[in-house]
Design an enzyme around this catalytic site. Structure first.
Site, PDB file in Angstrom:
ATOM      1  N   CYS A   1       2.756   7.445 -10.844  1.00 33.85           N
ATOM      2  CA  CYS A   1       1.693   6.632 -11.589  1.00 33.85           C
ATOM      3  C   CYS A   1       2.211   6.183 -12.969  1.00 33.85           C
ATOM      4  O   CYS A   1       2.838   6.797 -13.598  1.00 33.85           O
ATOM      5  CB  CYS A   1       0.454   7.640 -11.902  1.00 33.85           C
ATOM      6  SG  CYS A   1      -0.760   6.607 -12.510  1.00 33.85           S
TER       7      CYS A   1
ATOM      8  N   LYS B   1       5.276  12.248  -4.487  1.00 31.17           N
ATOM      9  CA  LYS B   1       5.388  10.767  -4.413  1.00 31.17           C
ATOM     10  C   LYS B   1       6.179  10.385  -5.547  1.00 31.17           C
ATOM     11  O   LYS B   1       5.867  10.613  -6.979  1.00 31.17           O
ATOM     12  CB  LYS B   1       3.873  10.106  -4.384  1.00 31.17           C
ATOM     13  CG  LYS B   1       4.073   8.783  -4.623  1.00 31.17           C
ATOM     14  CD  LYS B   1       3.861   7.763  -3.278  1.00 31.17           C
ATOM     15  CE  LYS B   1       3.689   6.348  -3.541  1.00 31.17           C
ATOM     16  NZ  LYS B   1       2.514   5.860  -3.894  1.00 31.17           N
TER      17      LYS B   1
ATOM     18  N   ASN C   1       7.320   3.006   0.839  1.00 30.41           N
ATOM     19  CA  ASN C   1       6.155   2.674   0.332  1.00 30.41           C
ATOM     20  C   ASN C   1       6.146   1.496  -0.459  1.00 30.41           C
ATOM     21  O   ASN C   1       7.092   1.223  -1.241  1.00 30.41           O
ATOM     22  CB  ASN C   1       5.378   3.735  -0.609  1.00 30.41           C
ATOM     23  CG  ASN C   1       4.068   3.087  -1.055  1.00 30.41           C
ATOM     24  OD1 ASN C   1       3.900   3.299  -2.374  1.00 30.41           O
ATOM     25  ND2 ASN C   1       3.228   2.832  -0.513  1.00 30.41           N
TER      26      ASN C   1
ATOM     27  N   GLY D   1      -0.750   1.952   0.944  1.00 30.08           N
ATOM     28  CA  GLY D   1      -1.623   2.231  -0.173  1.00 30.08           C
ATOM     29  C   GLY D   1      -2.575   0.884  -0.393  1.00 30.08           C
ATOM     30  O   GLY D   1      -3.810   1.106   0.042  1.00 30.08           O
ATOM     31  N   ARG D   2      -2.135   0.008  -1.276  1.00 35.07           N
ATOM     32  CA  ARG D   2      -2.941  -1.054  -1.611  1.00 35.07           C
ATOM     33  C   ARG D   2      -3.423  -1.847  -0.279  1.00 35.07           C
ATOM     34  O   ARG D   2      -4.531  -2.464  -0.244  1.00 35.07           O
ATOM     35  CB  ARG D   2      -2.652  -1.896  -2.395  1.00 35.07           C
ATOM     36  CG  ARG D   2      -2.470  -1.460  -3.946  1.00 35.07           C
ATOM     37  CD  ARG D   2      -1.765  -2.122  -5.065  1.00 35.07           C
ATOM     38  NE  ARG D   2      -0.258  -2.341  -4.516  1.00 35.07           N
ATOM     39  CZ  ARG D   2       0.593  -3.400  -4.973  1.00 35.07           C
ATOM     40  NH1 ARG D   2       0.004  -4.200  -5.808  1.00 35.07           N
ATOM     41  NH2 ARG D   2       1.775  -3.470  -4.600  1.00 35.07           N
TER      42      ARG D   2
END
Length: 203
Positions: A69, A108, A169, A193-194
């Protein structure tokens, strides 16, 4: 719709430890979603270890730690991508968390903190040495945020040399892209994800 594994939104370890209602509510999942992992983040080894046990006790199939993040408030507290700056300390965290778990631990990450410190190969080796089940790599540095393109060539290099599975990813918006990345050996699997937020039917 066919996703083989799902992972929750990132949850604050401190929020779980303090039994914050909002955080605990975010941990809820449906039996039909299994296998399901709950993803946690934080800057304290003790809180992360305790939060992982809470996730385990809640019945999750695995614990996932967010080391990717880039959001300022997460990083400023030592969580998310901030861990990428200190692989040795990350190893201490992983060993501590793993010691209290009966279920798998996954992580991640990003390719590094910035362009000058793209240390994802070292990070993956540390993870493997600590008994992590797999590593999902978002192919951008923390400094990039979500700008530019995900570096799938670097993900492929790591996947080839890694002793544990690598999940790629970044920028997967179609089923064709996902299949191509796997078929061409870029990673052992892909994480969406998105792309899934825009189109949950992609699976």
């Amino acid at each position: 719709m066919g996703a083989e594994i799902v992972v929750s939104e990132l949850l604050s370890a401190e929020g779980l430890v303090r039994k914050g209602k909002k955080t605990l509510d975010m941990m809820a999942f449906d039996e039909r979603e299994r296998p399901v992992g709950i993803q946690i983040f934080g800057g304290s080894i003790e809180s992360m270890k305790e939060a992982a046990k809470i996730v385990q006790d809640a019945g999750a199939d695995f614990v996932d730690i967010n080391f990717g993040c880039p959001v300022k408030k997460v990083v400023c507290d030592g969580g998310g991508a901030a861990w990428l700056k200190d692989p040795v300390k990350m190893g201490e965290l992983l060993k501590a968390v793993k010691s209290g778990l009966r279920i798998p631990l996954t992580i991640k990450v990003r390719t590094g903190w910035d362009e000058a410190t793209r240390n994802v190969k070292e990070i993956v080796k540390v993870a493997a040495d600590c008994g992590v089940a797999w590593v999902a790599i978002h192919g951008r540095t923390r400094a990039q945020g979500y700008s530019g393109l995900s570096d799938w060539e670097l993900i492929r290099e790591v996947a080839i040399s890694s002793t544990i599975p690598v999940i790629g990813n970044g920028d997967i918006l179609t089923a064709e892209q996902a299949k191509k990345r796997i078929d061409e050996g870029y990673a052992h699997g892909v994480m969406i994800g998105r792309g899934a937020l825009k189109n949950p039917w992609i699976f």
